[in-house]
Structure formats: C-alpha cells, structure tokens
Design a protein around this motif. Sequence first.
Motif, mmCIF file in Angstrom:
data_model
loop_
_atom_site.group_PDB
_atom_site.id
_atom_site.type_symbol
_atom_site.label_atom_id
_atom_site.label_comp_id
_atom_site.label_asym_id
_atom_site.label_seq_id
_atom_site.Cartn_x
_atom_site.Cartn_y
_atom_site.Cartn_z
ATOM 1 N N CYS A 42 0.785 -1.221 0.000
ATOM 2 C CA CYS A 42 0.000 0.000 0.000
ATOM 3 C C CYS A 42 0.818 1.273 0.000
ATOM 4 O O CYS A 42 0.329 2.315 0.365
ATOM 5 C CB CYS A 42 -0.939 0.003 1.202
ATOM 6 N N VAL A 43 2.085 1.210 -0.390
ATOM 7 C CA VAL A 43 2.884 2.419 -0.486
ATOM 8 C C VAL A 43 3.662 2.394 -1.785
ATOM 9 O O VAL A 43 3.774 1.380 -2.446
ATOM 10 C CB VAL A 43 3.850 2.567 0.704
ATOM 11 N N SER A 44 4.199 3.534 -2.118
ATOM 12 C CA SER A 44 4.901 3.662 -3.386
ATOM 13 C C SER A 44 6.233 2.956 -3.361
ATOM 14 O O SER A 44 6.847 2.766 -2.318
ATOM 15 C CB SER A 44 5.141 5.137 -3.690
ATOM 16 N N GLU A 45 6.705 2.615 -4.558
ATOM 17 C CA GLU A 45 8.087 2.218 -4.683
ATOM 18 C C GLU A 45 8.930 3.454 -4.398
ATOM 19 O O GLU A 45 8.550 4.564 -4.698
ATOM 20 C CB GLU A 45 8.384 1.726 -6.102
ATOM 21 N N ALA A 146 3.974 9.506 -2.381
ATOM 22 C CA ALA A 146 2.704 9.017 -2.911
ATOM 23 C C ALA A 146 1.520 9.535 -2.091
ATOM 24 O O ALA A 146 1.554 9.534 -0.866
ATOM 25 C CB ALA A 146 2.693 7.491 -2.894
ATOM 26 N N VAL A 147 0.492 9.952 -2.792
ATOM 27 C CA VAL A 147 -0.711 10.493 -2.161
ATOM 28 C C VAL A 147 -1.938 9.827 -2.778
ATOM 29 O O VAL A 147 -2.055 9.730 -4.001
ATOM 30 C CB VAL A 147 -0.802 12.017 -2.350
ATOM 31 N N PHE A 148 -2.833 9.371 -1.921
ATOM 32 C CA PHE A 148 -4.104 8.821 -2.400
ATOM 33 C C PHE A 148 -4.925 9.948 -3.003
ATOM 34 O O PHE A 148 -5.248 10.937 -2.337
ATOM 35 C CB PHE A 148 -4.868 8.169 -1.252
ATOM 36 N N LYS A 165 -1.031 8.849 -6.749
ATOM 37 C CA LYS A 165 -0.257 9.793 -7.545
ATOM 38 C C LYS A 165 1.025 10.168 -6.799
ATOM 39 O O LYS A 165 1.022 10.287 -5.575
ATOM 40 C CB LYS A 165 -1.070 11.072 -7.806
ATOM 41 N N TYR A 166 2.087 10.341 -7.579
ATOM 42 C CA TYR A 166 3.312 10.884 -7.001
ATOM 43 C C TYR A 166 3.172 12.396 -6.968
ATOM 44 O O TYR A 166 2.964 13.038 -7.997
ATOM 45 C CB TYR A 166 4.535 10.498 -7.827
ATOM 46 N N VAL A 167 3.268 12.984 -5.772
ATOM 47 C CA VAL A 167 3.058 14.422 -5.609
ATOM 48 C C VAL A 167 4.354 15.077 -5.165
ATOM 49 O O VAL A 167 4.818 14.841 -4.038
ATOM 50 C CB VAL A 167 1.941 14.701 -4.584
ATOM 51 N N SER A 348 12.352 2.419 1.126
ATOM 52 C CA SER A 348 12.483 3.870 1.042
ATOM 53 C C SER A 348 11.209 4.533 0.545
ATOM 54 O O SER A 348 11.200 5.692 0.167
ATOM 55 C CB SER A 348 13.658 4.258 0.134
ATOM 56 N N SER A 349 10.109 3.782 0.556
ATOM 57 C CA SER A 349 8.840 4.312 0.077
ATOM 58 C C SER A 349 7.992 4.851 1.220
ATOM 59 O O SER A 349 8.191 4.511 2.381
ATOM 60 C CB SER A 349 8.075 3.219 -0.672
ATOM 61 N N ALA A 350 7.050 5.712 0.858
ATOM 62 C CA ALA A 350 6.155 6.305 1.855
ATOM 63 C C ALA A 350 4.846 6.669 1.168
ATOM 64 O O ALA A 350 4.754 6.706 -0.057
ATOM 65 C CB ALA A 350 6.794 7.539 2.484
ATOM 66 N N SER A 351 3.831 6.943 1.969
ATOM 67 C CA SER A 351 2.532 7.363 1.434
ATOM 68 C C SER A 351 1.749 8.008 2.553
ATOM 69 O O SER A 351 2.170 7.997 3.722
ATOM 70 C CB SER A 351 1.765 6.162 0.868
ATOM 71 N N ASN A 352 0.590 8.556 2.227
ATOM 72 C CA ASN A 352 -0.190 9.246 3.257
ATOM 73 C C ASN A 352 -1.128 8.322 4.013
ATOM 74 O O ASN A 352 -2.044 8.786 4.696
ATOM 75 C CB ASN A 352 -0.959 10.439 2.671
ATOM 76 N N ASN A 353 -0.878 6.999 3.925
ATOM 77 C CA ASN A 353 -1.614 6.062 4.786
ATOM 78 C C ASN A 353 -0.666 5.081 5.467
ATOM 79 O O ASN A 353 -1.052 3.981 5.824
ATOM 80 C CB ASN A 353 -2.682 5.309 3.997
ATOM 81 N N LEU A 354 0.583 5.513 5.669
ATOM 82 C CA LEU A 354 1.610 4.646 6.247
ATOM 83 C C LEU A 354 2.310 5.333 7.409
ATOM 84 O O LEU A 354 2.832 6.440 7.267
ATOM 85 C CB LEU A 354 2.637 4.283 5.166
ATOM 86 N N GLY A 355 2.317 4.668 8.573
ATOM 87 C CA GLY A 355 2.983 5.191 9.754
ATOM 88 C C GLY A 355 3.685 4.076 10.503
ATOM 89 O O GLY A 355 4.134 3.095 9.920
ATOM 90 N N PHE A 356 3.736 4.190 11.840
ATOM 91 C CA PHE A 356 4.415 3.177 12.642
ATOM 92 C C PHE A 356 4.159 3.412 14.123
ATOM 93 O O PHE A 356 3.654 4.459 14.523
ATOM 94 C CB PHE A 356 5.926 3.191 12.359
ATOM 95 N N ARG A 357 4.514 2.416 14.924
ATOM 96 C CA ARG A 357 4.602 2.557 16.385
ATOM 97 C C ARG A 357 5.827 1.782 16.842
ATOM 98 O O ARG A 357 6.367 0.968 16.093
ATOM 99 C CB ARG A 357 3.323 2.094 17.085
ATOM 100 N N CYS A 358 6.255 2.011 18.061
ATOM 101 C CA CYS A 358 7.506 1.428 18.547
ATOM 102 C C CYS A 358 7.271 0.467 19.713
ATOM 103 O O CYS A 358 6.211 0.459 20.339
ATOM 104 C CB CYS A 358 8.465 2.521 19.006
#
Length: 364
Positions: A42-45, A146-148, A165-167, A348-358
């Motif tokens: 669910c994230v961009s290359e 990447a942005v939905f 889309k790549y923004v 090295s990819s990211a998007s506006n629906n991807l995060g994390f917790r520790c």
Amino acid sequence: MQSMNNYSNRWIQALVGGAMILSACNSTADKSANQKDSVAMCVSEGIPSRAAAVKKTQENLLQGADDAKMVFIKGGVFQMGSSEFADTQPIHEVKVHDFWMDEHEVTNAQFAKFVEATGYITVAERALDPADFPGVSRDLLVPGSAVFTPPKEQVNLNNHLQWWKYVPGASWRQPKGPGSNINGKENEPVVQVSYEDAEAFAKWAGKRLPTEAEWEYAARAGQVGKKYYWGDELKPHGKWVANTYQGNFPVSNAAEDGFAELAPVKSFPANAYGLYDMDGNVWEWCADFYRPDAYEHAEKDNPKGPSDSYDPAEPGLVKRVQRGGSFLCNDQYCERYKAGSRGKGEVSSASNNLGFRCVQDQAP
C-alpha cells in the motif's frame, strides 16, 4: 536483479506522466499468473539512492525521548497467520517474549519533536541524485511521495495508478503535497515515513520497531481464530470500531466511521491489551524483511523474521513487512486489515496512509 538505472528510469517515466509507479493493495479479483494472492503493497516504490544520500550524516542521532505511553505486553504462545492468504500460511505456533508497546501510532507531535531535536530529514524530503537518472532533466528530479487521489468516476480496481499519484513536495509536513499541512493535526498519526525514517525515530527514542510476531500477538490480544482483530463481526453492535473505508472504493468514502481519511489516535476503542488502532487508520512498519514463504521456515521462539527480502512480484527491491491496514481498506479492496494478514513495502517508500509505532524490551 534489476539494475538501479532500469528501476530509476521506470520511476521517472511514471513521474513525467504525472503518476509514480506504485505498489498497491490488490483486489482479490486481481490475481495474475504471477501473483495469485491479494498481497497488500500500500505504499509507493521508493528511490534507494536518495535514501542513502543523507543517511550517513544522520546515523549518530542523539538519543531523546518521545514520552509516549507504553503498554506492557506479557509474552505467551499463539497461533500466528491466516488461512485466507497465501503468504500467511501455514498457521503456526509462536512464542513471544515480554515487551512494551506504544499504546498508539507515533503522532505528528511526537515526530516533530524528534525532527526538532535532531534535524532529521525524511526520505521523502531528500533530493534525488541526477546520476541515477541519466538523460532526465534536473527540473523533474524533485522530492515527493505518494498520495491517495481518488478518481472522479468509478474505475477498474486492477490499476492502482488511477488513485495513487506521485506528488512533488509531499512529506510528513505536507502529507498531501503543497497546500496541505499538519496544523491542528498534532494527534493524528505521522505519515509519509519510510522504513528508514521510522527506524531512525525508534533509535532516537531508545526503542525499536516491532517484529511482525510481536505486532500480531499484540493485535490479537488473546483472541483466537477471529476474522478481525476485534472479533468476527465487521460492526459489533452496529458500530464501526476501526478507521477503515466505507463506500464505493476508490471514488466515494461514505465516512460512516466518522473519518474520510486519518483519525486522531485513540478515536476508537482500545483492544483487550490497551492498544489503539491496531487495525485501520495507517499501515505500520514492522522490522521483518518480507518474504511470501517466511512462515514456511519461521522460528517458533520469538522470531525475528527471515534474513533477507524477496518479493517475486518485484524481486529487485528490498521490502519490509507492514501490518494493520489503513483508512483505505475494506472487504471490497485491500483486505489485509483482517486478522493475521500481512502487507509489504519497499524500504524507502512512503505514502499518506503509512505510519508506525515502537516497542522496547525494558520498562520505559
């Protein structure tokens, strides 16, 4: 393995056309000869070269603290995996040791504190190296992510480029690109973070990213054999209990759960272990390398995952596991928010629906 130049040129060709070549949550209806399953990507290359560009200058970050509340997770034995997806089989017994986990996803406020303390520059904000893109104008080599972007009309779900889309300019500060911001959204999960970004934050905070065994154990919270992490019903007692997609994907999110996109952390009930948003809201990075056959060779005692990454769909890319699904998941598309399911993403990819917790091993 595909060469860097081939990979980079393919990325730029899509950028010039106004869209980045993205991996996406695949519909169960999209099952090609090479990919028989709806593995969620669910994230961009990303661009590995730009990830390395600043990394050396940021390797020795001073340790800080994110002052997040953490929940003690008593270790135990559970059945890991799912019979619904090819890469989550076989279901197997796993023992997890004690650990502490953030009660919610890392927020914009927490990440801003980290950046202010360290001067860290995320992968999405870094310049691209022209040497990796021979023949391409420097004007096109712009940072972004990447942005939905939902289409105006219903489209075939087999082509994710119709809504991703790549923004240029998109980053954790501007999750949807120029004109967007995080003002007033301090308690929303930080997004547009790559694996490297999440790992850097965890290191600074004196923590680490969870293994996928730890993540699934915590998400199940003692439940066995349930369809979703909260139970077998999509809407227990008629109520939405996670931030997911309602409506006709990808054109019309009915937002019946109260949120068309991100929700502030702790907007929905915690699970039995006191953890919030283990399903929906944002995908979460895990420490494990992704392999579809990982469970066939998995260790049983506190597994750390395979020693390397391999995705037959994109064999030249290094990928890590993602868990939990996001606000874009539903049973119509991207079913990988169901219990035991796995996602994957290039590091090295990211998007506006991807995060994390520790997590961490000692008491905070």
